[in-house]
Design a protein around this motif. Structure first.
Motif, PDB file in Angstrom:
ATOM      1  N   PHE A 143       0.821  -1.206   0.000  1.00 44.93           N
ATOM      2  CA  PHE A 143       0.000   0.000   0.000  1.00 44.93           C
ATOM      3  C   PHE A 143       0.858   1.260   0.000  1.00 44.93           C
ATOM      4  O   PHE A 143       0.556   2.233  -0.700  1.00 44.93           O
ATOM      5  CB  PHE A 143      -0.949   0.000   1.201  1.00 44.93           C
ATOM      6  CG  PHE A 143      -1.887   1.181   1.232  1.00 44.93           C
ATOM      7  CD1 PHE A 143      -2.480   1.668   0.065  1.00 44.93           C
ATOM      8  CD2 PHE A 143      -2.177   1.825   2.424  1.00 44.93           C
ATOM      9  CE1 PHE A 143      -3.338   2.757   0.095  1.00 44.93           C
ATOM     10  CE2 PHE A 143      -3.036   2.913   2.458  1.00 44.93           C
ATOM     11  CZ  PHE A 143      -3.615   3.380   1.293  1.00 44.93           C
ATOM     12  N   ALA A 144       1.940   1.250   0.770  1.00 48.72           N
ATOM     13  CA  ALA A 144       2.831   2.413   0.791  1.00 48.72           C
ATOM     14  C   ALA A 144       3.390   2.689  -0.603  1.00 48.72           C
ATOM     15  O   ALA A 144       3.449   3.840  -1.045  1.00 48.72           O
ATOM     16  CB  ALA A 144       3.968   2.188   1.784  1.00 48.72           C
ATOM     17  N   GLU A 145       3.777   1.636  -1.309  1.00 46.91           N
ATOM     18  CA  GLU A 145       4.305   1.787  -2.666  1.00 46.91           C
ATOM     19  C   GLU A 145       3.252   2.399  -3.597  1.00 46.91           C
ATOM     20  O   GLU A 145       3.548   3.314  -4.373  1.00 46.91           O
ATOM     21  CB  GLU A 145       4.741   0.429  -3.206  1.00 46.91           C
ATOM     22  CG  GLU A 145       5.304   0.477  -4.623  1.00 46.91           C
ATOM     23  CD  GLU A 145       5.660  -0.895  -5.158  1.00 46.91           C
ATOM     24  OE1 GLU A 145       6.600  -0.988  -5.970  1.00 46.91           O
ATOM     25  OE2 GLU A 145       4.984  -1.884  -4.773  1.00 46.91           O
ATOM     26  N   ALA A 146       2.017   1.900  -3.502  1.00 48.66           N
ATOM     27  CA  ALA A 146       0.946   2.421  -4.350  1.00 48.66           C
ATOM     28  C   ALA A 146       0.609   3.862  -3.993  1.00 48.66           C
ATOM     29  O   ALA A 146       0.333   4.685  -4.870  1.00 48.66           O
ATOM     30  CB  ALA A 146      -0.292   1.535  -4.213  1.00 48.66           C
ATOM     31  N   LEU A 147       0.657   4.186  -2.715  1.00 48.30           N
ATOM     32  CA  LEU A 147       0.298   5.526  -2.266  1.00 48.30           C
ATOM     33  C   LEU A 147       1.303   6.568  -2.740  1.00 48.30           C
ATOM     34  O   LEU A 147       0.918   7.628  -3.252  1.00 48.30           O
ATOM     35  CB  LEU A 147       0.187   5.546  -0.739  1.00 48.30           C
ATOM     36  CG  LEU A 147      -0.438   6.772  -0.090  1.00 48.30           C
ATOM     37  CD1 LEU A 147      -1.836   7.033  -0.621  1.00 48.30           C
ATOM     38  CD2 LEU A 147      -0.470   6.593   1.435  1.00 48.30           C
ATOM     39  N   VAL A 148       2.587   6.283  -2.604  1.00 45.67           N
ATOM     40  CA  VAL A 148       3.581   7.282  -3.017  1.00 45.67           C
ATOM     41  C   VAL A 148       3.609   7.453  -4.536  1.00 45.67           C
ATOM     42  O   VAL A 148       4.069   8.497  -5.024  1.00 45.67           O
ATOM     43  CB  VAL A 148       4.995   6.940  -2.490  1.00 45.67           C
ATOM     44  CG1 VAL A 148       5.018   6.912  -0.976  1.00 45.67           C
ATOM     45  CG2 VAL A 148       5.515   5.641  -3.075  1.00 45.67           C
ATOM     46  N   SER A 149       3.094   6.471  -5.273  1.00 49.37           N
ATOM     47  CA  SER A 149       3.011   6.636  -6.729  1.00 49.37           C
ATOM     48  C   SER A 149       2.039   7.747  -7.112  1.00 49.37           C
ATOM     49  O   SER A 149       2.063   8.243  -8.243  1.00 49.37           O
ATOM     50  CB  SER A 149       2.594   5.326  -7.390  1.00 49.37           C
ATOM     51  OG  SER A 149       1.219   5.041  -7.164  1.00 49.37           O
ATOM     52  N   LYS A 150       1.192   8.140  -6.164  1.00 48.64           N
ATOM     53  CA  LYS A 150       0.222   9.218  -6.395  1.00 48.64           C
ATOM     54  C   LYS A 150       0.747  10.580  -5.946  1.00 48.64           C
ATOM     55  O   LYS A 150       0.067  11.596  -6.108  1.00 48.64           O
ATOM     56  CB  LYS A 150      -1.080   8.925  -5.634  1.00 48.64           C
ATOM     57  CG  LYS A 150      -1.842   7.705  -6.136  1.00 48.64           C
ATOM     58  CD  LYS A 150      -2.466   7.990  -7.486  1.00 48.64           C
ATOM     59  CE  LYS A 150      -3.379   6.869  -7.945  1.00 48.64           C
ATOM     60  NZ  LYS A 150      -3.942   7.159  -9.288  1.00 48.64           N
ATOM     61  N   MET A 151       1.967  10.597  -5.383  1.00 44.92           N
ATOM     62  CA  MET A 151       2.493  11.831  -4.815  1.00 44.92           C
ATOM     63  C   MET A 151       3.473  12.505  -5.773  1.00 44.92           C
ATOM     64  O   MET A 151       4.223  11.827  -6.480  1.00 44.92           O
ATOM     65  CB  MET A 151       3.222  11.551  -3.497  1.00 44.92           C
ATOM     66  CG  MET A 151       2.427  10.782  -2.461  1.00 44.92           C
ATOM     67  SD  MET A 151       0.885  11.552  -1.958  1.00 44.92           S
ATOM     68  CE  MET A 151       1.458  13.125  -1.356  1.00 44.92           C
ATOM     69  N   PRO A 152       3.504  13.833  -5.787  1.00 49.28           N
ATOM     70  CA  PRO A 152       4.478  14.556  -6.615  1.00 49.28           C
ATOM     71  C   PRO A 152       5.830  14.685  -5.914  1.00 49.28           C
ATOM     72  O   PRO A 152       5.964  14.417  -4.718  1.00 49.28           O
ATOM     73  CB  PRO A 152       3.827  15.934  -6.779  1.00 49.28           C
ATOM     74  CG  PRO A 152       3.076  16.120  -5.492  1.00 49.28           C
ATOM     75  CD  PRO A 152       2.578  14.752  -5.104  1.00 49.28           C
TER      76      PRO A 152
END
Length: 477
Positions: A143-152
């Motif tokens: 989940f952490a990996e997927a979440l940071v993929s949404k961050m600039p």
């Protein structure tokens, strides 16, 4: 052609809190010769909940009064007993269906009991519900990996919490540790939580207890509707610089703000505000924190995060609510350099990032992408805002319609020039809309703003029903 026109009936010094004043306003609704507005009907929906066999609303309310905190309050004179939910709809103990225009306070993003999210939760709980981050488990890392993929930018490190309050507490502590300063700048009318530091950052008296709240300065709120500088964001931002110059040592720990104030009444920050405010804070050595607890996760439609609407990249981003679609889950995301400060001592959160909640969070992200919910928030939200704006042109009592995507606010006033809050009318309209089958929230310092934050699976037919119900209710006042 207008169906009713509400005339000014009270001066700005008068209150509309009494039934007598409310009836005064109601009598001034001037009917025009036109066909009656038909009673709106719920859009069709292919689901019926199983029969409910639990205690009644009256029994539950009695238990709440006896066993739960007296601080708990509820909407409506006759509280609603919600026993079932499916997508954008809720069901009461009698099986009656309601359109959920509030989304559990901007929390349900995929829809109530979305099958993919439910399936992920059931599969995870059948394997392991809780261990500890002292052991390895793939759910938190995935989940952490997927979440940071949404961050600039370089926002690549995640700390998981259980709520938005926890996330904001941690973010403020990180800013103070990283900078070595204590002063935090927040905005008037803000809401960031109800724990020690976050209550200090919150700036509405109704949410602040008489306990020590130190180290926070509250800047002018860049409110385009009620603010002193209208929509000129740079003029409001000068107050941040003034606070730094005249209220601190010239150095600050950070600045925290919502991109759209939720509890404060769906207030969009004036255009150009955040770039100017962030500039002053950066020069003073501070970190910029964006509270995305309500505006994040695609709710604004045109962007995934609310801060993106102002073209800035924060140093720290906090989130909760929509991140788990109702599961207790929050997070703080920051840069690797800033994250290092928590290695100076031992930081630990027993439940933060547990397998069950993070499995749910990952499922939420997957559903949002698969079903294009951010795009739906933009399309349906724009349509809903357009229809609400048309209603504003029809009724004088609607002073403002604002917000982005499916985070919209409708402010009721008794006098458009004076912007006198129509608190009693707001409660009345909410009650009557509930009777028609529509649930919306309310907020703002004066309690006169409808908060419309439905699940992101909301349809145009749902939008029509919500607006038609509001139209019908106001026309009968």
């Amino acid at each position: 052609m207008k169906r009713f026109i509400t005339k000014r009936v009270l001066s700005s010094t008068n209150s509309l809190r009494s039934p007598r004043c409310f009836s005064q306003l109601a009598r001034k609704q001037t009917p025009l010769p036109e066909n009656e507005i038909p009673v709106p009907k719920l859009p069709p929906f292919d689901y019926s909940p199983p029969p409910y066999t639990g205690p009644s609303a009256e029994e539950i309310l009695a238990k709440r009064k006896e066993y739960l905190s007296p601080s708990l309050f509820h909407f409506f004179s006759k509280p609603l007993n919600v026993v079932d939910g499916k997508m954008q709809y809720l069901f009461d103990e009698n099986g009656r269906r309601y359109l959920d225009g509030f989304g559990g306070i901007a929390t349900v993003c995929c829809g109530h009991c979305h099958p993919d999210v439910v399936d992920a939760i059931v599969k995870q709980i059948n394997r392991i519900q809780h261990s500890t981050v002292l052991y390895l488990n793939h759910a938190i890392a995935d989940f952490a990996e997927a979440l940071v993929s949404k961050m600039p930018g370089n926002l690549k490190v995640v700390f998981f919490t259980n709520s938005g309050t926890e996330a904001n507490e941690l973010a403020m502590m990180i800013a103070r540790l990283y900078t070595g300063c204590q002063d935090i700048i927040s905005l008037r009318n803000a809401y960031h939580g109800n724990a020690a530091a976050t209550m200090g950052a919150t700036a509405q008296s109704v949410w602040k207890f008489n306990v020590i709240q130190s180290g926070v300065h509250h800047a002018l709120n860049p409110d385009p509707y009620r603010g002193v500088f209208g929509s000129d964001g740079e003029k409001y931002a000068k107050d941040v610089q003034d606070i730094i110059d005249f209220g601190t040592t010239g150095h600050v720990a950070g600045f925290i703000s919502e991109a759209i104030q939720g509890v404060g009444g769906i207030i969009e920050l004036a255009p150009g505000y955040l770039p100017a405010a962030y500039g002053s804070v950066k020069k003073a050595g501070g970190l910029c924190i964006s509270d995305e607890v309500q505006a994040g996760f695609g709710r604004t439609g045109n962007h995934f995060w609310g801060f993106e609407t102002q073209g800035v990249v924060p140093d720290i981003v906090t989130m909760a609510k929509g991140i788990g679609n109702g599961i207790p889950l929050g997070a703080v995301v920051t840069t690797p350099e800033i994250a290092e400060v928590l290695t100076r001592r031992s930081y630990f959160n027993t439940f933060g990032g547990n397998p069950l909640c993070t499995a749910a969070g990952l499922a939420v992200l997957k559903v949002m992408e698969k079903e294009n919910l951010q795009e739906n928030a933009l399309v349906v939200g724009s349509y809903l805002k357009k229809r609400l704006t048309e209603l504003k042109d029809k009724y004088e009592i609607i002073g403002d319609v604002r917000g982005k995507g499916l985070m919209l606010g409708v402010e009721l006033v008794t006098d458009r020039q004076q912007k006198t809050p129509a608190k009693a009318e707001t409660l009345h309209v909410m009650e009557q809309m509930k009777e028609l089958g529509v649930l919306i929230g309310k907020g703002g310092f004066y309690g006169n703003v409808f908060r419309i934050t439905p699940p992101l699976c909301f349809t145009k037919e749902d939008a029509d029903f919500l607006v038609d119900a509001m139209d019908y209710t106001i026309s009968k006042m």
